[in-house]
Design an enzyme around this catalytic site. Structure first.
Site, PDB file in Angstrom:
ATOM      1  N   GLY A 223      -7.085 -58.791  58.462  1.00 59.63           N
ATOM      2  CA  GLY A 223      -5.953 -58.516  57.679  1.00 59.63           C
ATOM      3  C   GLY A 223      -5.764 -59.544  56.355  1.00 59.63           C
ATOM      4  O   GLY A 223      -5.143 -59.282  55.514  1.00 59.63           O
TER       5      GLY A 223
ATOM      6  N   GLU B 230     -10.468 -60.294  63.969  1.00 65.49           N
ATOM      7  CA  GLU B 230     -11.179 -59.138  63.278  1.00 65.49           C
ATOM      8  C   GLU B 230     -11.339 -59.605  62.010  1.00 65.49           C
ATOM      9  O   GLU B 230     -11.144 -58.333  61.093  1.00 65.49           O
ATOM     10  CB  GLU B 230     -10.940 -57.995  63.712  1.00 65.49           C
ATOM     11  N   PRO B 231     -11.632 -60.792  61.142  1.00 64.54           N
ATOM     12  CA  PRO B 231     -11.494 -60.740  59.837  1.00 64.54           C
ATOM     13  C   PRO B 231     -12.824 -60.011  59.133  1.00 64.54           C
ATOM     14  O   PRO B 231     -13.961 -59.773  59.682  1.00 64.54           O
ATOM     15  CB  PRO B 231     -11.874 -62.118  59.492  1.00 64.54           C
ATOM     16  N   GLY B 232     -12.500 -59.313  57.983  1.00 67.56           N
ATOM     17  CA  GLY B 232     -13.703 -58.567  57.088  1.00 67.56           C
ATOM     18  C   GLY B 232     -13.602 -59.221  55.853  1.00 67.56           C
ATOM     19  O   GLY B 232     -14.301 -60.143  55.491  1.00 67.56           O
ATOM     20  N   ARG B 233     -12.627 -58.761  55.145  1.00 69.14           N
ATOM     21  CA  ARG B 233     -12.555 -59.154  53.588  1.00 69.14           C
ATOM     22  C   ARG B 233     -12.587 -60.673  53.575  1.00 69.14           C
ATOM     23  O   ARG B 233     -13.264 -61.204  52.340  1.00 69.14           O
ATOM     24  CB  ARG B 233     -11.216 -58.582  53.194  1.00 69.14           C
TER      25      ARG B 233
ATOM     26  N   ARG C 200     -12.743 -49.541  45.007  1.00 68.63           N
ATOM     27  CA  ARG C 200     -11.478 -49.750  45.173  1.00 68.63           C
ATOM     28  C   ARG C 200     -10.687 -49.687  43.830  1.00 68.63           C
ATOM     29  O   ARG C 200      -9.493 -49.602  44.045  1.00 68.63           O
ATOM     30  CB  ARG C 200     -11.674 -51.416  45.372  1.00 68.63           C
TER      31      ARG C 200
ATOM     32  N   CYS D 235     -17.975 -38.327  36.053  1.00 67.59           N
ATOM     33  CA  CYS D 235     -17.241 -37.500  35.328  1.00 67.59           C
ATOM     34  C   CYS D 235     -16.103 -37.307  35.892  1.00 67.59           C
ATOM     35  O   CYS D 235     -15.334 -36.340  36.441  1.00 67.59           O
ATOM     36  CB  CYS D 235     -17.700 -36.163  35.411  1.00 67.59           C
TER      37      CYS D 235
ATOM     38  N   TYR E 104     -15.797 -54.018  51.181  1.00 65.20           N
ATOM     39  CA  TYR E 104     -15.496 -52.658  51.002  1.00 65.20           C
ATOM     40  C   TYR E 104     -15.994 -52.363  49.447  1.00 65.20           C
ATOM     41  O   TYR E 104     -15.061 -51.358  48.801  1.00 65.20           O
ATOM     42  CB  TYR E 104     -13.737 -52.597  50.875  1.00 65.20           C
TER      43      TYR E 104
HETATM   44  N1  LLP Z   1      -9.560 -54.519  62.504  1.00 63.99           N
HETATM   45  C1  LLP Z   1      -9.141 -53.293  62.252  1.00 63.99           C
HETATM   46  C2  LLP Z   1      -8.677 -52.423  63.366  1.00 63.99           C
HETATM   47  C3  LLP Z   1      -9.176 -52.774  60.951  1.00 63.99           C
HETATM   48  O1  LLP Z   1      -8.527 -51.456  60.836  1.00 63.99           O
HETATM   49  C4  LLP Z   1      -9.456 -53.672  59.772  1.00 63.99           C
HETATM   50  C5  LLP Z   1      -9.657 -52.981  58.495  1.00 63.99           C
HETATM   51  C6  LLP Z   1      -9.923 -54.927  60.018  1.00 63.99           C
HETATM   52  C7  LLP Z   1     -10.037 -55.555  61.213  1.00 63.99           C
HETATM   53  C8  LLP Z   1     -10.366 -55.682  58.715  1.00 63.99           C
HETATM   54  O2  LLP Z   1      -9.486 -55.973  57.914  1.00 63.99           O
HETATM   55  P1  LLP Z   1      -9.962 -56.936  56.707  1.00 63.99           P
HETATM   56  O3  LLP Z   1      -9.866 -58.453  57.402  1.00 63.99           O
HETATM   57  O4  LLP Z   1     -10.876 -56.807  56.081  1.00 63.99           O
HETATM   58  O5  LLP Z   1      -8.547 -56.967  56.084  1.00 63.99           O
HETATM   59  N2  LLP Z   1     -10.895 -50.289  51.904  1.00 63.99           N
HETATM   60  C9  LLP Z   1      -9.657 -51.025  51.946  1.00 63.99           C
HETATM   61  C10 LLP Z   1      -9.539 -51.917  53.253  1.00 63.99           C
HETATM   62  C11 LLP Z   1      -9.414 -50.998  54.423  1.00 63.99           C
HETATM   63  C12 LLP Z   1      -9.182 -51.893  55.844  1.00 63.99           C
HETATM   64  C13 LLP Z   1      -9.449 -51.039  56.928  1.00 63.99           C
HETATM   65  N3  LLP Z   1      -9.245 -51.897  58.332  1.00 63.99           N
HETATM   66  C14 LLP Z   1      -9.683 -51.836  50.765  1.00 63.99           C
HETATM   67  O6  LLP Z   1     -10.848 -51.839  50.186  1.00 63.99           O
HETATM   68  O7  LLP Z   1      -9.013 -52.546  50.525  1.00 63.99           O
END
Ligand code: LLP
Length: 438
Positions: A258, A295-298, A334, A365, A394
């Site tokens: 997050g 659990e970092p993603g972004r 996005r 379209c 994403y």
């Molecule tokens: N862990 C859990 C349980 C999650 O649901 C998520 C993201 C993450 C980790 C990773 O979160 P991050 O570090 O990436 O913020 N499509 C949206 C974002 C959806 C996120 C869903 N869950 C966007 O493009 O902003």
């Protein structure tokens, strides 16, 4: 000798302008590491996702540094960008993974079977076959989100004669300021179990012989820039861990992902933000002797990727100028889905250029098919290249085949090498699974 120009306009140090020969003259061309993006567009075509391996390594390193004082494991959230090339890079950096489907688990297994042992499985709707695949892979932890899921998991584990390590994902009822679609930690959201019911559910789980209670997990949302809600959440989690400890062995606290990134402002310091984040998460847990899962993603892959697109046409309708790019909402959803802002910069920066306000739109379209609205950009010509920044997270993972458009190719840059980590889809790829029945 090449020199770096306008680093603030790109994503320094991995995406920056450098003086490069273009025909007979010198031009200032946006590079990814050592490679001019214009060369990549020639070689691989557009639209094209371009990722920097160094940026990913740097960001993993920054996490490791920020959390060095607490026992922790980075479980990269596969949904942000699930390309196998990127997952392999992360597995080599010793990351574990956070998966939310059998498909994501299979991706992890394909890059490293060992990494499965550092993998957590999240999500409100795990199917039995998915749970069984995860049990067979001996994953680290199931983040269970409901009472019914507890029973289903216990049954799957019994069938396979395995033990499932579990955490309950608790909903801390903490509000995080972010887009409502990606906020998850409030009572009204579908995620987790209410923290007030956790004690009862843990007791219930403890009665199942095939479930082994190992932790508490939480995730309050995505793209959160203020670290305070993370701290508040951890206060509540720490309190719960203290209560649970009298009856259960709680080894892990999974803090979810997050942490947000700066889509519009590149001046802020990632290391500083990470330090504040690490402090917010770890201070409430001090003295509890838990192993922190992140659990970092972004924040790992977002700024490490751009979407490269070519301007097909330029047109003016009633005084409004549109750049029609070859990338559309199916390639990068996005802006259309969240009204998200992505900085867009030209690949070739010419000095003293005039500027104009444009909408950057795609060929799909739908009126919602835009990458930017009312954006002031240097004046672009048809055929010019644009880079949509911070598209590593994403971007491709949310891409679709809407309008029967093949999804972009993806390249991973490391210094002077460019590896095609996903070839461009062909129209034949798109039609392969369909049948013309009478
Ligand atoms: N862990 C859990 C349980 C999650 O649901 C998520 C993201 C993450 C980790 C990773 O979160 P991050 O570090 O990436 O913020 N499509 C949206 C974002 C959806 C996120 C869903 N869950 C966007 O493009 O902003």
């Amino acid at each position: 000798m090449s020199r770096i120009e306008q680093p603030a306009a790109a994503r320094f140090p991995e995406f920056f302008y450098r003086q490069t020969k273009s025909g007979r003259s010198l031009a200032s061309i946006l590079h990814c590491e050592r490679i001019p993006l214009a060369d990549l567009a020639e070689r691989f075509g557009t639209p094209l996702y371009v990722y920097s391996a160094s940026a990913i390594r740097d960001r993993v390193g920054a996490f490791e540094l920020a959390f060095h004082a607490v026992p922790h494991t980075l479980c990269y959230s596969v949904k942000a960008n699930s390309n196998l090339g990127i997952l392999r890079l992360l597995a080599r950096l010793n990351c574990g993974f956070d998966v939310v489907s059998g498909g994501e688990l299979e991706r992890v297994l394909q890059v490293s079977r060992a990494a499965a042992r550092k993998t957590v499985f999240s999500g409100v709707g795990k199917s039995r076959p998915e749970m069984e695949a995860a049990l067979a892979a001996n994953i680290l932890l199931f983040n269970v989100e409901s009472e019914s899921e507890l029973s289903a998991l216990a049954e799957c584990a019994a069938r396979l004669k395995k033990t499932a390590r579990i955490a309950l994902r608790v909903n801390p009822d903490v509000s995080a300021e972010t887009h409502p679609y990606i906020s998850t930690g409030l009572r009204e959201h579908k995620f987790g179990v209410p923290i007030s019911e956790a004690i009862r559910l843990y007791a219930q789980a403890a009665r199942r012989s095939r479930l082994s209670i190992a932790g508490v997990s939480v995730h309050i949302g995505s793209q959160i820039l203020d670290v305070k809600p993370f701290g508040q959440t951890m206060e509540r989690v720490a309190e719960l861990v203290r209560e649970l400890r009298s009856n259960h062995a709680i080894k892990y606290v999974d803090a979810g992902g997050g942490l947000g990134i700066d889509y519009d402002d590149q001046t802020s310091d990632f290391a500083e933000r990470l330090a504040a984040y690490a402090q917010a998460l770890s201070a409430p847990l001090s003295g509890l002797d838990v192993h922190l899962l992140l659990e970092p993603g972004r924040s790992i892959v977002g700024p490490a990727g751009i979407l490269l697109t070519r301007v097909l046409y330029k047109k003016t309708n009633r005084g409004k100028t549109f750049l029609i790019a070859d990338a559309a909402m199916n390639d990068l959803l996005r802006p259309a889905l969240y009204g998200a802002y992505h900085q867009i910069i030209p690949v070739e920066a010419t000095a003293g250029n005039s500027r104009e306000t444009v909408d950057v739109v795609g060929p799909v379209c739908e009126t919602g098919d835009f990458l930017a609205r009312d954006r002031e950009l240097p004046t672009m010509q048809e055929g010019g290249l644009l880079a949509v920044l911070d598209a590593g997270a994403y971007g491709m993972s949310l891409a679709s085949n809407y309008n029967t458009r093949p999804r972009p190719a993806e390249v991973l840059i490391d210094g002077r090498t460019a590896k095609l980590v996903r070839r461009r889809e062909s129209i034949a790829d798109l039609l392969r699974l369909e049948r013309k029945t009478k």
